[in-house]
Scaffold this motif. Structure first.
Motif, PDB file in Angstrom:
ATOM      1  N   VAL A 118      32.111  35.211  35.144  1.00 17.71           N
ATOM      2  CA  VAL A 118      31.680  36.446  35.791  1.00 17.71           C
ATOM      3  C   VAL A 118      32.148  36.469  37.245  1.00 17.71           C
ATOM      4  N   PHE A 119      32.063  35.313  37.889  1.00 15.24           N
ATOM      5  CA  PHE A 119      32.450  35.268  39.296  1.00 15.24           C
ATOM      6  C   PHE A 119      33.939  35.502  39.462  1.00 15.24           C
ATOM      7  N   PHE A 120      34.738  34.733  38.720  1.00 15.24           N
ATOM      8  CA  PHE A 120      36.180  34.770  38.963  1.00 15.24           C
ATOM      9  C   PHE A 120      36.817  36.079  38.519  1.00 15.24           C
ATOM     10  N   THR A 121      36.153  36.836  37.625  1.00 12.25           N
ATOM     11  CA  THR A 121      36.743  38.105  37.207  1.00 12.25           C
ATOM     12  C   THR A 121      36.135  39.297  37.953  1.00 12.25           C
ATOM     13  N   GLY A 122      35.215  39.012  38.851  1.00 15.05           N
ATOM     14  CA  GLY A 122      34.633  40.109  39.630  1.00 15.05           C
ATOM     15  C   GLY A 122      33.687  40.983  38.827  1.00 15.05           C
ATOM     16  N   ALA A 123      33.109  40.430  37.763  1.00 18.35           N
ATOM     17  CA  ALA A 123      32.222  41.239  36.921  1.00 18.35           C
ATOM     18  C   ALA A 123      30.867  41.493  37.586  1.00 18.35           C
ATOM     19  N   PHE A 124      30.614  40.836  38.693  1.00 16.85           N
ATOM     20  CA  PHE A 124      29.315  40.973  39.357  1.00 16.85           C
ATOM     21  C   PHE A 124      29.279  42.166  40.303  1.00 16.85           C
TER      22      PHE A 124
ATOM     23  N   LEU B 117      34.450  43.591  52.114  1.00 15.93           N
ATOM     24  CA  LEU B 117      35.579  44.410  51.693  1.00 15.93           C
ATOM     25  C   LEU B 117      35.293  45.897  51.878  1.00 15.93           C
ATOM     26  N   LYS B 118      34.083  46.243  52.322  1.00 12.00           N
ATOM     27  CA  LYS B 118      33.650  47.637  52.461  1.00 12.00           C
ATOM     28  C   LYS B 118      33.919  48.390  51.164  1.00 12.00           C
ATOM     29  N   ASP B 119      33.575  47.743  50.050  1.00 10.80           N
ATOM     30  CA  ASP B 119      33.863  48.304  48.739  1.00 10.80           C
ATOM     31  C   ASP B 119      32.545  48.609  48.049  1.00 10.80           C
ATOM     32  N   TYR B 120      32.166  49.897  48.028  1.00 13.84           N
ATOM     33  CA  TYR B 120      30.877  50.249  47.445  1.00 13.84           C
ATOM     34  C   TYR B 120      31.044  51.132  46.216  1.00 13.84           C
ATOM     35  N   ARG B 121      32.203  51.077  45.573  1.00 12.20           N
ATOM     36  CA  ARG B 121      32.440  51.892  44.390  1.00 12.20           C
ATOM     37  C   ARG B 121      31.959  51.182  43.127  1.00 12.20           C
ATOM     38  N   HIS B 122      31.888  51.921  42.031  1.00 12.86           N
ATOM     39  CA  HIS B 122      31.582  51.320  40.741  1.00 12.86           C
ATOM     40  C   HIS B 122      32.825  50.612  40.200  1.00 12.86           C
ATOM     41  N   HIS B 123      32.616  49.452  39.601  1.00 12.19           N
ATOM     42  CA  HIS B 123      33.751  48.741  39.010  1.00 12.19           C
ATOM     43  C   HIS B 123      33.399  48.353  37.600  1.00 12.19           C
ATOM     44  N   ASN B 124      34.093  48.926  36.624  1.00 15.25           N
ATOM     45  CA  ASN B 124      33.873  48.534  35.238  1.00 15.25           C
ATOM     46  C   ASN B 124      35.067  47.773  34.675  1.00 15.25           C
ATOM     47  N   LEU B 125      36.148  47.723  35.448  1.00 19.18           N
ATOM     48  CA  LEU B 125      37.318  46.962  35.014  1.00 19.18           C
ATOM     49  C   LEU B 125      37.323  45.620  35.739  1.00 19.18           C
ATOM     50  N   LEU B 126      37.667  44.577  35.011  1.00 20.56           N
ATOM     51  CA  LEU B 126      37.680  43.238  35.605  1.00 20.56           C
ATOM     52  C   LEU B 126      38.949  43.027  36.408  1.00 20.56           C
ATOM     53  N   GLN B 127      38.902  41.997  37.223  1.00 20.52           N
ATOM     54  CA  GLN B 127      40.090  41.640  37.995  1.00 20.52           C
ATOM     55  C   GLN B 127      40.572  40.275  37.548  1.00 20.52           C
ATOM     56  N   ARG B 128      41.872  40.094  37.482  1.00 24.54           N
ATOM     57  CA  ARG B 128      42.384  38.757  37.199  1.00 24.54           C
ATOM     58  C   ARG B 128      42.162  37.896  38.444  1.00 24.54           C
ATOM     59  N   PRO B 129      41.779  36.644  38.260  1.00 23.70           N
ATOM     60  CA  PRO B 129      41.472  35.791  39.421  1.00 23.70           C
ATOM     61  C   PRO B 129      42.599  35.765  40.445  1.00 23.70           C
ATOM     62  N   ARG B 130      43.860  35.825  39.979  1.00 20.91           N
ATOM     63  CA  ARG B 130      44.969  35.718  40.924  1.00 20.91           C
ATOM     64  C   ARG B 130      45.058  36.940  41.840  1.00 20.91           C
TER      65      ARG B 130
ATOM     66  N   TRP C 263      46.997  43.302  34.545  1.00 18.94           N
ATOM     67  CA  TRP C 263      46.870  42.572  33.291  1.00 18.94           C
ATOM     68  C   TRP C 263      48.114  41.732  33.066  1.00 18.94           C
ATOM     69  N   VAL C 264      48.076  40.916  32.014  1.00 26.74           N
ATOM     70  CA  VAL C 264      49.120  39.927  31.768  1.00 26.74           C
ATOM     71  C   VAL C 264      50.504  40.572  31.743  1.00 26.74           C
ATOM     72  N   VAL C 265      51.414  39.962  32.473  1.00 28.77           N
ATOM     73  CA  VAL C 265      52.806  40.398  32.464  1.00 28.77           C
ATOM     74  C   VAL C 265      53.554  39.443  31.546  1.00 28.77           C
ATOM     75  N   PRO C 266      54.290  39.956  30.571  1.00 29.42           N
ATOM     76  CA  PRO C 266      54.992  39.035  29.660  1.00 29.42           C
ATOM     77  C   PRO C 266      56.039  38.229  30.412  1.00 29.42           C
ATOM     78  N   LYS C 267      56.041  36.938  30.163  1.00 25.56           N
ATOM     79  CA  LYS C 267      56.973  36.088  30.899  1.00 25.56           C
ATOM     80  C   LYS C 267      57.977  35.405  29.984  1.00 25.56           C
ATOM     81  N   LYS C 268      57.784  35.588  28.680  1.00 26.76           N
ATOM     82  CA  LYS C 268      58.709  34.949  27.743  1.00 26.76           C
ATOM     83  C   LYS C 268      59.267  36.017  26.816  1.00 26.76           C
TER      84      LYS C 268
END
Lengths: 541, 277
Positions: free
Chosen positions: A130-136, A361-374, A487-492
């Motif tokens: 939950v922490f690393f994907t920003g789901a909180f 981050l002065k970010d007070y919007r709703h977030h329902n999409l996760l973030q990749r840790p990177r 989201w994942v970028v194909p690398k192969k």
């Protein structure tokens, strides 16, 4: 006699209809059963905790049938010969009977203990996800707070639980707990004597811990878990970004039948793993520790893993005693800082983190999409820092075992822990941050220049160039026009639609992917250009 | 210096007085009598005092002890010195440690030491049992000390008493499971699993390395038998009731197993289940 025809196939529909006639359940149930859950393996980690909790309740109820939470002294006369004739508390004697004389008692006890370790472990793993994907982030801060509280309430449940058998190890843990309470300035001695009913150990603590362990704390856990799950229902689960997924929708599977079936299966697996561990691996062999006596403290007396970081912080703390010359003199013992102040700070930081980050981050919007840790290096690096801090403390909690088994000086272990505690978290921060930036850059590079094909081409003038497969039509600069969507970028090459989806066994979908892309991992291939074989430049006629 | 000598010579001369002229025969006779008297006195004193002195310092060694001395002079003398009186900074004196100590240290391979370090580790014994007995005999005859009794060392032992004594006296360092534990600065209490009855008994008697001595006044021979029986029969030979014991290191390895076995298995399960979409 004419037999009435009994149509088996109609039974479910008929009985459901009959039920709905009486309870009008169809409308709310339809809403519930059609609820959509996004699907990703990392969303199942919290379920491990939930299912372990169910196993904990089932096995725990069994244990209460045989456990006697009393400190009255009895003479043991059960089947474990090496303790026969030893005076001990009724609690310890009944724990021994539970292990040796109650049919199936030992595996129940061991399953209960393993389930407790797994409960706490999966809470931590789930929390890291939950922490690393920003789901909180908003709107789910409340659920983050409840989750953190669940860890600390689980911590209390574990501590009161492993104190109950009243063996040498649990008594040693209780002694340390009483020492920690005593170290609190001003109120310490009052707290201790009111909890223990006088001087340690007293005669009441096991009964008190028992009622806390089987009623108060589980009640609190059930309440918190219910609110936690209720909020997930109400606020809907977060999802990874991808085709068709926005901040305003949820793409996934319906609750019924697939999601419910999968969860049912997952519960069986969790139960099975816990049962296997309970049957195969010995945990907390209380019969070796003997009854608790204040003068018996075994080497390698550690708490369970989720308490071990406090043991570690105590071992690393230098003996800095603060003397305050008031009245007869007042002492703040060094134990106060690592065992009361440190967990206090940790609780505060973990509860407040969502608000701290939003403020920064002065970010007070709703977030329902996760973030990749990177994509959020600062948060990821801060998380890595916290993990490094926790691991150093936990390893230091077992530093005597490590020192002995790996032939390292115990003094060296202590100093390595002290230095490591100060040095490793910042290093973890720095390296994680750099790794995140590197991964981000690589994603952008692939989007701009295409996937490496592994084909090296020699040009007529002698130069070698690597052939890239562009992901989209190039603009006049030779750069692709694809944007990074989180989201994942194909690398192969075999991750690209161009060569057909790479369907491998076990962990990947077995069914042939439908027309629509199965997962964001396989980006939609639109207006496919004329397919041209990439060659090494050599003609193969 | 010289003035001192002069003064002394002067004093002797005064005491002797003026030399009196005597006949040559009388002088010779007198010298012979004085010589005889001196010899008588010396011989008498020798017969009076010498035998006792000799019995303390140089008794005839038994055959086994002589064999032991030969071994000692080859393998132990470097650190423990001639006649086992010890060498500073290298090895302690062995006078009075008794054969119990020799038996413990040598039969467990701790002695001879491979190098000077925090503590001598157990290794493959360098001497046969017979040689250990001979070395022990030599040290025993050299300075006396505790000895491990012969015969069954678990005679009439009581496991419950042994367990209680073990937890009170031994588990602080050797841990509840007798698997050993760390002490300060690289020292450690070793695992008791490889130890024989006689080695445990000898260790209690002699207090090797960092271990305190548990003499017969503190723990009686019968109680020693109880402890040995508890270690050997309950901790070592009994199968663990709860399954694989994870090394009996307490909650540290249990926590490790919860992650390495439980969490790993369940995370793979969740990967599998989530993949089945």
């Amino acid at each position: 006699m004419k037999r009435r025809k009994f149509d088996v196939a109609a039974v479910p529909a008929r009985s459901a209809g009959a039920l709905d006639d009486r309870f009008q359940a169809a409308t709310p149930l339809r809403k519930l059963l059609n609820k959509v859950f996004p699907d990703h393996w990392s969303f199942l980690l919290g379920e491990i905790a939930l299912f372990s909790f169910i196993v904990l309740i089932l096995t725990g109820v069994f244990l209460t049938f045989f456990f006697e939470p009393a400190m009255t002294e009895v003479i043991y006369n059960g089947s474990y010969a090496p303790l026969r004739g030893t005076p001990m508390s009724a609690a310890y004697a009944s724990s021994l009977n539970l292990s040796f004389d109650v049919r199936g008692g030992l595996i129940m006890r061991q399953m209960h203990h393993w389930a407790a370790l797994l409960f706490m472990a999966s809470i931590v793993v789930h929390m890291l996800r939950v922490f690393f994907t920003g789901a909180f982030r908003k709107p789910r801060e409340t659920n983050w707070i409840i989750g953190s509280l669940l860890f600390w309430v689980g911590f209390l449940a574990g501590f009161t639980g492993y104190s109950l058998p009243d063996d040498g190890l649990s008594g040693t843990g209780l002694r340390i707990a009483s020492g920690i309470m005593l170290s609190i300035p001003v109120i310490g001695s009052w707290v201790t004597s009111s909890i223990f009913g006088g001087e340690f150990p007293g005669t009441i603590i096991i009964s008190r811990f028992f009622i806390a362990h089987v009623l108060l704390i589980p009640g609190l856990l059930v309440a918190l878990i219910s609110v936690h799950l209720g909020l997930v229902f109400k606020q809907k689960h977060t999802q990874w970004p991808g085709p068709g997924r926005t901040n305003e929708n949820v793409v996934g599977e319906r609750m019924f039948p697939r999601y419910a079936l999968k969860q049912g299966g997952f519960f069986m697996v969790v139960f099975g793993v816990i049962a296997l561990m309970g049957g195969l691996f010995q945990i907390n062999p209380i019969w070796y520790f003997g009854p608790y006596e204040a003068w018996v403290v075994s080497a390698a007396s550690q708490p369970d893993w989720y308490v071990m970081f406090l043991d570690g912080s105590t071992r690393l703390m230098p003996a800095w005693e603060i003397n305050i010359p008031i009245g007869d003199g007042y002492v703040i013992p060094p134990l106060f800082w690592p065992t009361v102040v440190l967990p206090g700070i940790l609780v505060g930081l973990s509860l407040l983190y969502p608000f701290l980050e939003a403020r920064r981050l002065k970010d007070y919007r709703h977030h329902n999409l996760l973030q990749r840790p990177r994509d959020v290096p600062a948060r990821t690096a801060a998380g890595a820092m916290a993990v490094a801090f926790f691991i150093v403390l936990t390893l230091s909690g077992g530093n005597d075992v490590i020192a002995d088994k790996f032939h390292i000086s115990l003094n060296a272990m202590t100093w390595a822990g002290r230095i490591g505690l100060l040095i490793l978290p910042p290093l973890a921060y720095y390296f994680t941050y750099r790794i995140c930036l590197g991964l981000q850059q690589h994603d952008r590079e692939v989007l701009a220049h295409g996937v490496e094909t592994g084909i090296i081409k020699r040009l007529p003038d002698g130069r070698f160039v690597e052939v890239h497969q562009p992901l989209s039509e190039a603009d006049h600069d030779g750069h692709g026009a694809l944007d990074y969507v989180g989201w994942v970028v194909p690398k192969k090459m075999n991750r690209l639609g161009a060569l057909g989806p790479a369907i491998r066994g076990f962990f990947y979908p077995i069914e042939k992917p439908a027309e629509a892309p199965v997962s964001p991992g396989h980006p939609p291939v639109e207006t496919r250009p004329e397919r041209e074989e990439i060659t090494s430049g050599e003609s193969r006629r | 210096m010289t003035s001192d000598n002069d003064r002394r010579r002067g004093l002797l001369a005064r005491l002797r007085g003026r030399p009196v002229a005597r006949s040559r025969g009388r002088r010779r006779l007198g010298a012979a009598v004085r010589l005889a008297a001196a010899l008588m006195l010396a011989g008498g004193a020798y017969t009076l005092f010498a035998p006792g002195v000799q019995a303390q310092e140089n008794p005839p060694l038994s055959a086994a002890a002589n064999e032991g001395k030969a071994l000692f002079d080859v393998s132990c003398v470097t650190c423990h010195g001639r006649n086992a009186q010890g060498v500073a900074e290298r090895g302690p004196s062995l006078i009075g440690v008794g054969s119990a100590s020799v038996e413990f240290q040598v039969s467990s391979g701790r002695m001879p030491m491979a190098r000077q370090e925090a503590q001598a580790p157990r290794k493959k014994p360098q001497f046969t049992d017979e040689q250990v007995r001979q070395l022990g005999q030599y040290i025993q005859e050299l300075g006396g000390g505790p000895q491990v009794p012969q015969g069954n060392l678990r005679e009439g032992a009581d496991l419950a008493t042994g367990g209680e004594l073990f937890r009170i006296n031994c588990s602080q360092c050797h841990a509840f499971s007798a698997g050993g534990g760390a002490l300060s600065s690289g020292k450690y209490a070793p695992s008791l699993y490889p130890a024989t009855d006689r080695q445990i008994y000898a260790a209690m008697l002699s207090g090797p390395q960092n271990m305190p001595v548990f003499g017969d006044n503190q723990i009686s021979p019968q109680e020693k038998a109880d402890i040995i029986a508890y270690i050997q029969e309950n901790l070592k030979d009994t199968q663990d009731q709860g399954g694989f014991n994870l090394g009996r290191y307490g909650p540290s390895t249990e926590g490790l197993a919860a992650f390495l076995v439980g969490i790993v298995a369940l995370v793979f399960t969740s990967l599998w289940i989530a993949g089945k979409s």
